[in-house]
Design an enzyme around this catalytic site. Structure first.
Site, PDB file in Angstrom:
ATOM      1  N   HIS A  46       0.978  -1.301  -0.117  1.00  0.00           N
ATOM      2  CA  HIS A  46       0.063  -0.061  -0.052  1.00  0.00           C
ATOM      3  C   HIS A  46       1.053   1.193  -0.135  1.00  0.00           C
ATOM      4  O   HIS A  46       0.466   2.402  -0.622  1.00  0.00           O
ATOM      5  CB  HIS A  46      -0.830  -0.047   1.245  1.00  0.00           C
ATOM      6  CG  HIS A  46      -2.022   1.246   1.303  1.00  0.00           C
ATOM      7  ND1 HIS A  46      -3.051   0.968   0.465  1.00  0.00           N
ATOM      8  CD2 HIS A  46      -1.901   2.247   1.933  1.00  0.00           C
ATOM      9  CE1 HIS A  46      -3.681   2.387   0.736  1.00  0.00           C
ATOM     10  NE2 HIS A  46      -3.240   2.968   1.597  1.00  0.00           N
ATOM     11  N   GLU A  68      -2.616  -5.456  -3.890  1.00  0.00           N
ATOM     12  CA  GLU A  68      -3.573  -5.219  -2.722  1.00  0.00           C
ATOM     13  C   GLU A  68      -4.836  -5.774  -2.772  1.00  0.00           C
ATOM     14  O   GLU A  68      -5.329  -6.500  -1.731  1.00  0.00           O
ATOM     15  CB  GLU A  68      -3.719  -3.787  -2.565  1.00  0.00           C
ATOM     16  CG  GLU A  68      -2.665  -2.808  -2.044  1.00  0.00           C
ATOM     17  CD  GLU A  68      -2.907  -1.337  -1.932  1.00  0.00           C
ATOM     18  OE1 GLU A  68      -2.823  -0.718  -0.915  1.00  0.00           O
ATOM     19  OE2 GLU A  68      -3.819  -0.918  -2.999  1.00  0.00           O
ATOM     20  N   ASN A 408      26.216 -22.991  -7.372  1.00  0.00           N
ATOM     21  CA  ASN A 408      26.998 -24.308  -7.486  1.00  0.00           C
ATOM     22  C   ASN A 408      26.716 -25.247  -6.477  1.00  0.00           C
ATOM     23  O   ASN A 408      26.702 -26.535  -6.667  1.00  0.00           O
ATOM     24  CB  ASN A 408      28.541 -24.032  -7.583  1.00  0.00           C
ATOM     25  CG  ASN A 408      29.052 -23.403  -8.707  1.00  0.00           C
ATOM     26  OD1 ASN A 408      29.526 -24.620  -9.591  1.00  0.00           O
ATOM     27  ND2 ASN A 408      29.211 -22.402  -9.275  1.00  0.00           N
TER      28      ASN A 408
END
Length: 672
Positions: A46, A68, A408
């Site tokens: 918001h 929202e 990795n």
């Protein structure tokens, strides 16, 4: 209004809100029933929406608006938090981050969000954006108001003097920009005809715009309700005003514990239902009550401050030398005091530049979530020591090496769930990311409980690529074999993928860390896992060095690289194969003559005793032969500039107290 002046603040705060959304969504995925997490994400989204609309970034504001809607449906209990919805929300965050990055790069923040917008569309059922992160019951009647002892006293005294108490609910327009400004304007108007006794939410929350479109005011005045409403409606962006005259105050109930330190907003009772969440947590309440005690400072200003202090360090060294030469007691005492004070100042400035490694670590939980889906593996990430601090310049550079190491570990190290179960391991692989201080260094470790490094496969690849000879392969110990994975172009990947194994190996990681004055090493046990350890200096600007002489030239060697200094007899140097070595505390250590490396004519070839400095790079020691030691000193590390790039074995220069320039030796380049 020119909004460019607020761009830096917008970018910084946008990053924070997006990081909050990322972190909270990961937690919500683990506990979909936690409404507080949904509230936190909604509040961050918001606020980001309001900021974006204010700055004119419409795509950013529109996407957060849709975000929202979904979050509002979650907290109202109209939709369940599912794995599919989590994927969509994370996809939306990717778009938001890309738009913010576009703005950082000087773009307009526009992006094609039609596809993700369609996914976020909740078919109009919840299309009305939640007006506020505050509970809907905040609009309630006079019975919802609870006053502390001080507030009750003010109200009672005002009512005794004939003032009326109005409890007012004010609604701002949904698309209102700069809400805090509108609130301030309302207060300014009200204070002309009376006094504001209390607000819901608190004044601090109103200032930070951490509320929806509604707020409440307890107002004391001798004006009529119609007059008050007319004055408030005179403020632009006010959509609706509801005024209720307060009923007589009931006798206060004696609290069980003192309430003086509890923020007013936290004292307001909130009904608990599916739309509701308990009051703010303790840490948030403390922040609201005490206010923020931090300020944002542009890193360029800190760099300028550091540059000025570096000049001060140079002049300090000069004064120390003058005081020593003149042997003047008062001057010496003054210089000593200046040295102590500047030392404290140095610590403060360096601490100002320190940033928790958390800022780098925060990106990895989200990355691992994505890798789990791509590789069909289960990973548990543990982060330890995220509060450990590093210089900002170092922090900015270590992100990519860590990403490479973690990718990795997950791609090559952690086995598939089926393979792990066959080996008697848990289905989920464990990756531990750990940071800690040790002396003037910070260590960062990436550890996994996967398959470990395959000694045989590494040797075969190293021989195939000509990294080592067969004769060398016969004499290498396990740890030396594992270090081969850092050789240029070395990779054991059978297939190239987007995750890792592109054939570039880990030499990129090694080179980046060594350019920062750090190092990387690896330990592994086949079938049990691997541990990559990174060693980094706390800061790159002011370092401790040992000043040495080579003929008439002065050089500096970083203390962090030195194991020991010693004086040995020339006869103690032994010849083995094609190099000279010494027996140093039971270890064979190769010898490097710095004069030969830097092409300095040697006039002391007949000296029977030699000064040596034993330095290390990872687990590899080397003995540097020098003419003499001058002493330890803190110096300012300066680059050689654009005209002198890639000078062999020199990492920079410094200016000494007598004005002489001393070159700083890059030990890593000379260690055999």
């Amino acid at each position: 209004m020119d909004m460019n002046q607020y761009l830096d603040v917008f970018i910084d705060e946008s990053k924070e809100h997006l990081q909050t959304c990322n972190e909270k969504l990961l937690l919500l995925e683990k506990d979909p029933t936690d409404l507080q997490l949904i509230h936190d994400i909604f509040r961050a989204a918001h606020t980001l929406k309001g900021m974006s609309a204010t700055m004119g970034y419409t795509d950013l504001a529109h996407l957060t608006h849709l975000l929202e809607n979904v979050l509002d449906a979650f907290r109202n209990g109209d939709m369940a938090v599912t794995s599919d919805w989590m994927d969509i929300l994370f996809e939306a965050l990717d778009h938001l981050e890309a738009m913010v990055q576009s703005i950082i790069d000087g773009g307009d923040g526009k992006r094609d969000i039609s596809e993700v917008s369609a996914k976020l569309d909740v078919n109009g059922v919840h299309a009305e954006t939640a007006a506020s992160a505050e509970p809907a019951e905040a609009k309630g009647s006079a019975s919802d108001w609870v006053y502390d002892e001080f507030e009750r006293t003010v109200i009672e005294e005002a009512e005794e003097q004939g003032f009326k108490r109005y409890e007012i609910t004010i609604s701002l327009k949904e698309d209102c920009m700069l809400k805090a400004v509108r609130v301030y304007m309302v207060f300014e108007k009200l204070n002309e005809i009376g006094e504001v006794a209390k607000t819901i939410p608190s004044a601090e929350v109103l200032e930070t715009e951490d509320f929806g479109t509604d707020f409440q005011v307890c107002f004391l005045t001798n004006q009529t309700a119609e007059d008050v409403e007319q004055i408030i409606n005179g403020v632009s962006e006010v959509e609706h005003v509801e005024i209720i005259q307060g009923s007589p105050l009931q006798p206060a109930e004696k609290p069980e514990e003192p309430q003086a330190d509890i923020p007013a907003a936290a004292q307001t009772p909130v009904k608990q239902d599916k739309q509701k969440q308990p009051a703010k947590n303790e840490e948030q309440s403390k922040h609201t009550a005490g206010g923020s005690k931090t300020i944002r400072v542009n890193i360029d200003r800190l760099d300028s401050l550091m540059n000025l202090f570096e000049e001060l360090v140079i002049d300090r060294g000069r004064l120390e030398q003058i005081a020593k030469e003149l042997e003047h007691n008062e001057l010496t005492e003054t210089v000593e005091r200046m040295t102590r004070i500047s030392g404290d100042l140095q610590s403060i400035i360096l601490n100002m530049r320190m940033v928790p490694v958390e800022t780098v670590f925060n990106r990895f939980p989200r990355m691992i979530r994505q890798l789990q889906k791509e590789l069909n593996k289960k990973i548990e990430l543990s982060i330890i020591g995220a509060e450990t601090e590093l210089d900002r310049t170092v922090i900015d550079e270590i992100g990519d090496p860590l990403v490479h190491l973690i990718r990795n570990s997950i791609d090559h190290g952690i086995e598939s769930p089926e393979t792990r179960l066959q080996k008697g391991k848990t289905e989920s692989g464990k990756v531990v990311l750990k940071a800690y201080h040790s002396g003037n260094h910070v260590f960062i470790e990436v550890e996994d409980d996967g398959a470990g490094l395959n000694r045989k496969k590494i040797l075969e690849k190293a021989l195939e690529r000509g990294v080592i000879t067969e004769r060398e392969a016969e004499t290498l110990e396990d740890n030396e074999i594992y270090e081969l994975i850092f050789a240029p172009g070395f990779s054991t990947a059978d297939q190239i993928s987007d995750i890792s194994g592109r054939g570039v190996g880990l030499d990129v990681v090694k080179n980046k860390l060594e350019s920062l004055g750090g190092s990387v090493s690896v330990k592994s046990a086949e079938g049990q896992g691997s541990l990559f350890s990174i060693q980094l200096p706390l800061t790159l600007s002011i370092i401790s060095v040992l000043l040495i002489k080579l003929e008439e030239e002065t050089f500096a060697i970083p203390i962090s690289s030195i194991i020991e200094t010693a004086v040995i007899d020339r006869k103690d140097i032994l010849q083995t194969h094609d190099r000279e070595v010494i027996d140093f505390r039971g270890h064979i250590v190769p010898v490097v003559y710095l004069k030969e490396e830097f092409k300095i004519e040697d006039t002391r070839q007949d000296a029977e005793q030699l000064h040596i400095i034993v330095v290390k790079k990872g687990d590899k020691p080397t003995a540097f032969v020098v003419d003499s030691f001058i002493g330890q000193q803190e110096v300012v590390l300066k680059s050689l500039g654009d005209y002198l790039t890639n000078v062999f074995a020199i990492s920079g220069a410094t200016i000494l107290g007598d004005g002489e320039v001393a070159l700083i030796i890059d030990c890593n380049a000379l260690i055999i």
